[in-house]
Design a protein around this motif. Structure first.
Motif, PDB file in Angstrom:
ATOM      1  N   LEU A  51       6.129 -14.395  12.050  1.00 56.88           N
ATOM      2  CA  LEU A  51       5.357 -14.078  10.852  1.00 56.88           C
ATOM      3  C   LEU A  51       5.760 -15.079   9.773  1.00 56.88           C
ATOM      4  N   PRO A  52       4.781 -15.794   9.196  1.00 54.26           N
ATOM      5  CA  PRO A  52       5.132 -16.748   8.137  1.00 54.26           C
ATOM      6  C   PRO A  52       5.671 -16.019   6.911  1.00 54.26           C
ATOM      7  N   TRP A  53       6.312 -16.755   6.024  1.00 49.82           N
ATOM      8  CA  TRP A  53       6.921 -16.130   4.854  1.00 49.82           C
ATOM      9  C   TRP A  53       5.891 -15.391   4.014  1.00 49.82           C
ATOM     10  N   GLU A  54       4.631 -15.884   4.028  1.00 47.86           N
ATOM     11  CA  GLU A  54       3.578 -15.192   3.271  1.00 47.86           C
ATOM     12  C   GLU A  54       3.362 -13.776   3.780  1.00 47.86           C
ATOM     13  N   GLY A  55       3.566 -13.588   5.101  1.00 45.48           N
ATOM     14  CA  GLY A  55       3.411 -12.248   5.682  1.00 45.48           C
ATOM     15  C   GLY A  55       4.440 -11.270   5.134  1.00 45.48           C
ATOM     16  N   TYR A  56       5.669 -11.715   4.998  1.00 42.67           N
ATOM     17  CA  TYR A  56       6.717 -10.865   4.432  1.00 42.67           C
ATOM     18  C   TYR A  56       6.456 -10.595   2.953  1.00 42.67           C
ATOM     19  N   MET A  57       5.972 -11.615   2.254  1.00 44.74           N
ATOM     20  CA  MET A  57       5.620 -11.445   0.851  1.00 44.74           C
ATOM     21  C   MET A  57       4.495 -10.427   0.697  1.00 44.74           C
ATOM     22  N   LEU A  58       3.509 -10.505   1.596  1.00 50.44           N
ATOM     23  CA  LEU A  58       2.394  -9.562   1.552  1.00 50.44           C
ATOM     24  C   LEU A  58       2.849  -8.135   1.850  1.00 50.44           C
ATOM     25  N   MET A  59       3.818  -7.987   2.755  1.00 51.16           N
ATOM     26  CA  MET A  59       4.319  -6.640   3.055  1.00 51.16           C
ATOM     27  C   MET A  59       4.993  -6.019   1.838  1.00 51.16           C
ATOM     28  N   VAL A  60       5.794  -6.809   1.136  1.00 50.96           N
ATOM     29  CA  VAL A  60       6.475  -6.304  -0.062  1.00 50.96           C
ATOM     30  C   VAL A  60       5.457  -5.967  -1.156  1.00 50.96           C
ATOM     31  N   SER A  61       4.546  -6.897  -1.415  1.00 54.08           N
ATOM     32  CA  SER A  61       3.575  -6.686  -2.495  1.00 54.08           C
ATOM     33  C   SER A  61       2.619  -5.536  -2.190  1.00 54.08           C
ATOM     34  N   HIS A  62       2.197  -5.420  -0.926  1.00 59.06           N
ATOM     35  CA  HIS A  62       1.276  -4.341  -0.572  1.00 59.06           C
ATOM     36  C   HIS A  62       1.987  -2.992  -0.480  1.00 59.06           C
ATOM     37  N   GLY A  63       3.266  -3.007  -0.126  1.00 61.01           N
ATOM     38  CA  GLY A  63       4.042  -1.762  -0.172  1.00 61.01           C
ATOM     39  C   GLY A  63       4.126  -1.244  -1.591  1.00 61.01           C
ATOM     40  N   ALA A  64       4.372  -2.152  -2.542  1.00 53.04           N
ATOM     41  CA  ALA A  64       4.405  -1.777  -3.966  1.00 53.04           C
ATOM     42  C   ALA A  64       3.028  -1.323  -4.428  1.00 53.04           C
ATOM     43  N   MET A  65       2.006  -1.979  -3.921  1.00 54.59           N
ATOM     44  CA  MET A  65       0.633  -1.624  -4.265  1.00 54.59           C
ATOM     45  C   MET A  65       0.316  -0.181  -3.861  1.00 54.59           C
ATOM     46  N   ALA A  66       0.769   0.204  -2.676  1.00 54.16           N
ATOM     47  CA  ALA A  66       0.512   1.563  -2.177  1.00 54.16           C
ATOM     48  C   ALA A  66       1.155   2.619  -3.070  1.00 54.16           C
ATOM     49  N   LEU A  67       2.308   2.275  -3.656  1.00 58.57           N
ATOM     50  CA  LEU A  67       3.045   3.246  -4.470  1.00 58.57           C
ATOM     51  C   LEU A  67       2.523   3.373  -5.892  1.00 58.57           C
ATOM     52  N   GLN A  68       2.081   2.277  -6.490  1.00 58.31           N
ATOM     53  CA  GLN A  68       1.795   2.303  -7.925  1.00 58.31           C
ATOM     54  C   GLN A  68       0.661   3.259  -8.306  1.00 58.31           C
ATOM     55  N   GLY A  69      -0.357   3.335  -7.458  1.00 54.20           N
ATOM     56  CA  GLY A  69      -1.452   4.262  -7.746  1.00 54.20           C
ATOM     57  C   GLY A  69      -0.994   5.706  -7.743  1.00 54.20           C
ATOM     58  N   LEU A  70      -0.073   6.034  -6.826  1.00 57.59           N
ATOM     59  CA  LEU A  70       0.471   7.395  -6.741  1.00 57.59           C
ATOM     60  C   LEU A  70       1.363   7.705  -7.937  1.00 57.59           C
ATOM     61  N   LEU A  71       2.160   6.726  -8.370  1.00 60.35           N
ATOM     62  CA  LEU A  71       3.101   6.948  -9.467  1.00 60.35           C
ATOM     63  C   LEU A  71       2.392   7.331 -10.762  1.00 60.35           C
ATOM     64  N   TYR A  72       1.192   6.802 -10.962  1.00 59.52           N
ATOM     65  CA  TYR A  72       0.460   7.085 -12.201  1.00 59.52           C
ATOM     66  C   TYR A  72      -0.504   8.273 -12.071  1.00 59.52           C
ATOM     67  N   SER A  73      -0.519   8.911 -10.920  1.00 62.16           N
ATOM     68  CA  SER A  73      -1.520   9.955 -10.659  1.00 62.16           C
ATOM     69  C   SER A  73      -1.429  11.148 -11.611  1.00 62.16           C
ATOM     70  N   SER A  74      -0.253  11.418 -12.167  1.00 63.16           N
ATOM     71  CA  SER A  74      -0.097  12.550 -13.092  1.00 63.16           C
ATOM     72  C   SER A  74      -0.878  12.356 -14.384  1.00 63.16           C
ATOM     73  N   PHE A  75      -1.282  11.112 -14.655  1.00 63.61           N
ATOM     74  CA  PHE A  75      -2.018  10.815 -15.880  1.00 63.61           C
ATOM     75  C   PHE A  75      -3.530  10.721 -15.648  1.00 63.61           C
ATOM     76  N   TYR A  76      -3.958  10.868 -14.398  1.00 63.16           N
ATOM     77  CA  TYR A  76      -5.379  10.756 -14.083  1.00 63.16           C
ATOM     78  C   TYR A  76      -6.123  12.032 -14.486  1.00 63.16           C
ATOM     79  N   ARG A  77      -7.420  11.894 -14.679  1.00 65.82           N
ATOM     80  CA  ARG A  77      -8.281  13.032 -15.035  1.00 65.82           C
ATOM     81  C   ARG A  77      -9.440  13.128 -14.037  1.00 65.82           C
ATOM     82  N   VAL A  78      -9.094  13.122 -12.775  1.00 65.36           N
ATOM     83  CA  VAL A  78     -10.071  13.086 -11.690  1.00 65.36           C
ATOM     84  C   VAL A  78     -10.619  14.483 -11.403  1.00 65.36           C
ATOM     85  N   LYS A  79     -11.940  14.575 -11.308  1.00 72.60           N
ATOM     86  CA  LYS A  79     -12.601  15.823 -10.905  1.00 72.60           C
ATOM     87  C   LYS A  79     -13.079  15.676  -9.457  1.00 72.60           C
TER      88      LYS A  79
END
Length: 198
Positions: A102-130
């Motif tokens: 796996l090229p270094w970009e693949g490892y970078m993508l895993m880290v960045s996308h792992g963080a991406m998966a978490l950030q939406g959940l972390l802010y969910s308490s402030f959402y006003r979704v119906k």
């Protein structure tokens, strides 16, 4: 958890997160450019999955900075950030298993996308979704799966096209899990407001 709450609601941190996500979104669209050149116009909006997910979150953060909520972007962000964040990590691991490297970009993508998966959940308490927002987000997500795996507009990942049926099956159930997770975090957990002095 008070310390986490204070970080998430810090205006400077939200600005930083917005800038990082904006740069990631731009990079993501550039990464998809070769595929987009060969994509029929009617499918164009559904092909660059991850950058579009982070773009949704950029709108959420812009709304927060204005002390507002844009629920449709919130639900699209929480579903697609988690889905494509997890998806990219799994696909890069699968690439490593299949090709043995796996090229270094693949490892970078895993880290960045792992963080991406978490950030939406972390802010969910402030959402006003119906519920209707959730239904619209679910429709977008499942429709995107149809475009990717029925009309074969899925992201191009080295030799993974050899396993495309299995990947399509996995992606469908990841979508269902992401929608269920969004339902739980936006409907079954406490809601909070940003600091009025924000």
């Amino acid at each position: 958890m008070t310390w986490l709450f204070s970080i998430l609601t810090n205006k400077a941190f939200i600005w930083l997160l917005l800038i990082v996500n904006l740069l990631g979104t731009i990079y993501g669209y550039i990464w998809y450019m070769p595929q987009l050149r060969n994509t029929p116009d009617q499918f164009m909006i559904f092909v660059p999955d991850s950058p579009t997910a982070s773009l949704f979150f950029c709108f959420v953060l812009i709304a927060f900075l204005r002390n507002r909520n844009w629920p449709l972007f919130e639900v699209l962000a929480i579903i697609t950030l988690f889905k494509y964040g997890v998806w990219a990590v799994v696909m890069n691991l699968l690439t490593l298993m299949v090709s043995g490297e796996l090229p270094w970009e693949g490892y970078m993508l895993m880290v960045s996308h792992g963080a991406m998966a978490l950030q939406g959940l972390l802010y969910s308490s402030f959402y006003r979704v119906k519920m209707w927002h959730l239904a619209a987000g679910a429709l977008w997500t499942l429709h995107n799966d149809i475009i990717d795996y029925v009309y074969m507009q899925f992201p191009v990942y080295s030799k993974l096209f050899l396993y495309i049926q299995n990947i399509g099956y996995f992606t469908f159930w990841l979508s269902i899990f992401s929608i269920a997770l969004a339902y739980y975090f936006t409907q079954k957990t406490p809601r909070y407001h940003l600091d009025p002095n924000f």
